[in-house]
Design an enzyme around this catalytic site. Structure first.
Site, PDB file in Angstrom:
ATOM      1  N   LEU A   1       0.877  -1.323  -0.207  1.00 26.53           N
ATOM      2  CA  LEU A   1      -0.104  -0.017  -0.179  1.00 26.53           C
ATOM      3  C   LEU A   1       1.045   1.244  -0.007  1.00 26.53           C
ATOM      4  O   LEU A   1       0.614   2.501  -0.704  1.00 26.53           O
ATOM      5  CB  LEU A   1      -0.956  -0.148   1.093  1.00 26.53           C
ATOM      6  CG  LEU A   1      -1.825   1.154   1.171  1.00 26.53           C
ATOM      7  CD1 LEU A   1      -2.916   0.802   0.089  1.00 26.53           C
ATOM      8  CD2 LEU A   1      -2.853   1.355   2.555  1.00 26.53           C
TER       9      LEU A   1
ATOM     10  N   HIS B   1       6.419  16.799   6.599  1.00 25.31           N
ATOM     11  CA  HIS B   1       5.411  15.813   6.202  1.00 25.31           C
ATOM     12  C   HIS B   1       4.649  16.025   5.004  1.00 25.31           C
ATOM     13  O   HIS B   1       3.745  15.155   4.707  1.00 25.31           O
ATOM     14  CB  HIS B   1       4.728  15.179   7.389  1.00 25.31           C
ATOM     15  CG  HIS B   1       5.426  14.712   8.515  1.00 25.31           C
ATOM     16  ND1 HIS B   1       6.102  15.445   9.492  1.00 25.31           N
ATOM     17  CD2 HIS B   1       6.049  13.496   8.683  1.00 25.31           C
ATOM     18  CE1 HIS B   1       6.609  14.617  10.300  1.00 25.31           C
ATOM     19  NE2 HIS B   1       6.766  13.561  10.059  1.00 25.31           N
TER      20      HIS B   1
END
Length: 771
Positions: free
Chosen positions: A17, A708
């Site tokens: 994933l 991030h």
């Protein structure tokens, strides 16, 4: 007696994933390909649990990024700054924009904040609520995944984060209301959703209310009870399984036992003592889900101990009112121990005492078989083998080291003496004289981009395809290039980039005794980011220095100060799978002694600044307030142990990120680091409010951009953030740095963003004269 699972890992046994998401984000695969990967992973998980014999299998425990973000999207709680994007982007793109930010086509939207999921290293996206927040059903994900499983012949119980915890885990975007007051707008939407689920044929739903395990005020308890009573009472034909985890809920027993509820789950790994109270007080219609298999750690279940608990419970309430379960979702453990075959790094005697998600599922089924009237000989043999593993473990000399234990005892005898020699004001004068840094000094947190080339070279070296000499030459060149770039752009305090490191904890675990490591032991940290925690199985000690040669090499390339980069003992503890046969405090002291040796070696080697990162200090805080003071006392002491004995002139930095600091701010002061860098950009510097209220005495680097997210803030945005920071903190105490390390970013983003950051620092020097 039944078995149930509360949740399964979702990133894929080989991180399928992760790769699918990252390809989609880069635009090199289609939405259909991403969705197909999701379908394949879900089906594999469901089929394995069904084939293993699990009676109640979860769905909606899958997510492309984060389960809380899924609920934010599902209930239409999308922050207003995404309004203009909502007409442009497809559902999945808008969802990812919320998680990662969006910066293209003339749009520049910051993502939701992230913080730690209770005391784990999993990060969730924080819901943002406005005063007159409206909720509406915005996604059919939960029903779609139920139908998907049903089509494969598997009837599941969908998992929902409960309404109280959904609000409690969020934050208000203004101060003139309480987010819990929004329950009156939210609850009808939950009821609408569950009504649709009931019409679909769903007759069993897991409601996760992890905030049950926390400290609740009397009004919160009343609200909690009213909400769950209305929710469960609205659907008498649905079996609700109320789950809590990470601590006990015995303080809530008087009202929880009165809920119109079929099944109550208890975490008996974290809070085993609560069971006796519930066995005495629960009504006769209530079934107990016994969380006996550890969902947070990789150690095998002690089957005999669990059997005794099952038998005690059965004597009180009967076997037909018992469900066996993991303590919490298995999201926090790796997939399959059978994928580990490297006995050099994972000794066989350690592996025999371990269990990943696949093995934990099998343990649940085995416990059910052992608790039956006539377990087969094969099943009884497995019990004997398990008992033998635990017996051999306690007698294994590789676990305990007498010299290390003597050192721990000596430190505890000198516990009150562990402090820096001088106070901060005296130290900072000596440090500034030595370092001669400008106002608003710039630095980075530690890591620089781990490019495909870097990862490939490391992998080839580990596999023996590249010689040690060639690998070292590659790392040396990478460090030299990084140092030259930093000097060119004008960074004041340099970092070597950590190109030789795979992960800030795994790297040290590979070099310390008492640690083992895995090949495929990946767990999700956030989004597509996986970590491979090392395993602390025995007493920890260091044979040789771990970072000194690299740090000396980096310092030799520049006349500017270079930081020596270390990970602190609490973070190594929190981000490892930790032995459960001694106190976490004693394990942390062992780690503190190891890091102290490294600090003193770095100082002797000439490194003027040493950073001891403790991003997990807040993460390790116990959920119950009654247990927090003791933890904070020893956690802070273990940090101070690391720099015990260094000279005043040696500047000690630390780093913390993605946590709320309000409840530990005094402990952060007590750490007495000369400089702390923290994550603040996603909150627009709001986190600094608590630092201003206590007049934080030391220096601080509030992160000016979020590493991030792929978006690149411009100079004006960073300058505005620094001006905002200067309203909370004295200008003379402010450093300029990113939120966190730059390991996950690429060089193009990094160079542009750091250039903007340096220009923002220059603007601040011109605008504000620190006094």
């Amino acid at each position: 007696m039944l078995t149930q699972n509360l949740g399964f890992p979702r990133i894929g046994a080989q991180r399928e994933l992760k790769r699918a998401c990252e390809k989609f984000w880069k635009g090199i695969s289609t939405l259909e390909e991403l969705q197909e990967t999701g379908r394949q992973e879900r089906l594999k998980n469901w089929k394995f649990q069904q084939d293993s014999g699990i009676d109640i299998i979860p769905s909606n425990d899958f997510s492309f990024y984060d389960q809380v973000a899924d609920h934010i999207f599902m209930f239409g709680a999308i922050p207003s700054r995404f309004n203009k994007l909502s007409s442009k982007l497809k559902n999945i793109d808008l969802y990812f924009a919320m998680c990662r930010g969006y910066q293209k086509d003339g749009f520049d939207v910051t993502p939701l904040e992230m913080t730690k999921w209770f005391d784990t290293n999993y990060h969730y996206l924080v819901p943002e609520f406005e005063k007159n927040q409206q909720f509406k059903l915005n996604s059919n994900k939960v029903i779609d995944e139920f139908n998907e499983a049903l089509k494969a012949g598997i009837k599941t119980k969908p998992v929902l984060l409960g309404p109280f915890s959904f609000l409690k885990l969020g934050k208000e975007k203004s101060t003139d209301f309480n987010r819990l007051d929004l329950i009156h707008a939210l609850l009808p939407v939950y009821i609408e959703l569950i009504g649709q689920m009931e019409n679909t044929g769903i007759d069993c739903i897991q409601i996760d209310e992890p905030c049950l395990s926390g400290d609740l005020s009397h009004p919160e308890q009343q609200l909690f009870r009213a909400v769950l009573t209305e929710l469960f009472g609205s659907f008498p034909s649905i079996k609700f399984i109320l789950t809590s985890y990470f601590d006990g809920i015995e303080k809530q027993i008087e009202w929880v036992k009165c809920l119109p509820l079929e099944v109550l789950h208890l975490d008996l790994v974290r809070a085993p003592k609560q069971l006796d109270l519930f066995l005495e007080k629960i009504p006769k219609f209530l079934t107990l889900s016994l969380g006996l298999v550890d969902g947070r750690n990789i150690w095998a279940n002690n089957l005999q101990e669990s059997l005794e608990i099952i038998q005690k419970t059965a004597e009180k309430i009967g076997t037909d009112r018992i469900i066996l379960a993991p303590s919490c979702s298995l999201l926090h453990v790796p997939y399959n121990l059978e994928n580990e075959n490297d006995e050099t790094n994972l000794p066989l005697f350690v592996k025999k005492k371990m269990a990943f998600a696949f093995q934990k599922i099998n343990e649940l089924v085995l416990l059910k078989e052992l608790a039956s009237d006539k377990p087969s000989e094969q099943v009884q043999k497995k019990l004997k083998n398990n008992t033998l593993v635990f017996k051999n473990w306690s007698e294994n000399p590789a676990i305990n080291n007498s010299k290390v234990r003597e050192q721990v005892s000596e430190v505890q005898n000198k516990w009150s003496e562990i402090d820096r020699k001088s106070d901060f004001n005296e130290r900072i004068r000596k440090q500034q004289k030595k370092l001669n840094l400008p106002p608003f000094p710039t630095t980075m947190i530690g890591s620089l981009p781990q490019t495909t080339e870097v990862r490939k070279m490391r992998r080839n070296f580990i596999n023996g395809d590249v010689s040690k000499k060639k690998y070292n030459e590659f790392i040396e060149a990478a460090i030299k290039n990084a140092v030259n770039w930093q000097e060119e752009v004008g960074i004041d305090v340099l970092v070597h980039g950590e190109f030789e490191r795979n992960d800030m904890v795994e790297f040290f675990g590979e070099q310390l005794e008492g640690f083992a490591r895995t090949q495929n032991g990946w767990v999700q940290s956030y989004g597509s980011r996986g970590v491979k925690p090392p395993i602390i199985f025995g007493d920890v000690f260091r044979k040789t220095p771990m970072t000194v040669d690299i740090s000396k090499l980096a310092q030799s390339f520049t006349a500017k100060p270079m930081k020596g980069m270390l990970t602190g003992p609490v973070t190594i503890l929190q981000w490892s799978f930790v032995r459960n046969d001694q106190s976490r405090k004693n394990t942390t002291i062992q780690l503190g002694l190891v890091i102290r040796d490294e600090v003193l070696n770095l100082e002797k080697a000439g490194l003027p600044i040493i950073q001891i990162d403790e991003p997990a200090l807040r993460e390790g805080l116990p959920i119950k307030k009654e247990n927090q003071t003791d933890y904070l006392n020893w956690a802070v002491k273990c940090f101070k142990l690391c720099s015990w004995g260094v000279k005043d002139e040696t500047q000690i930095h630390t780093h913390m990120c993605y946590a709320e600091f309000n409840d530990i701010i005094q402990s952060i002061v007590d750490m007495d680091a000369d400089v702390i860098s923290i994550e603040t950009s996603r909150s627009q510097m709001e986190l600094l409010d608590v630092f201003s209220k206590i007049r934080y005495p030391n220096q601080i680097g509030p992160g000016v951009f979020d590493i991030h997210s792929p978006r690149i803030p411009d100079v004006n945005e960073m300058t505005d953030l620094l001006f905002a920071a200067s309203k909370y903190l004295p200008a003379k105490n402010i450093w300029v740095n990113p939120d966190c390390g730059l390991k996950t970013r690429d060089w193009k983003e990094t160079k542009k963003t750091i250039k903007n950051m340096i220009h923002a620092a220059i603007r601040m020097r011109e605008a504000i004269s620190p006094q």
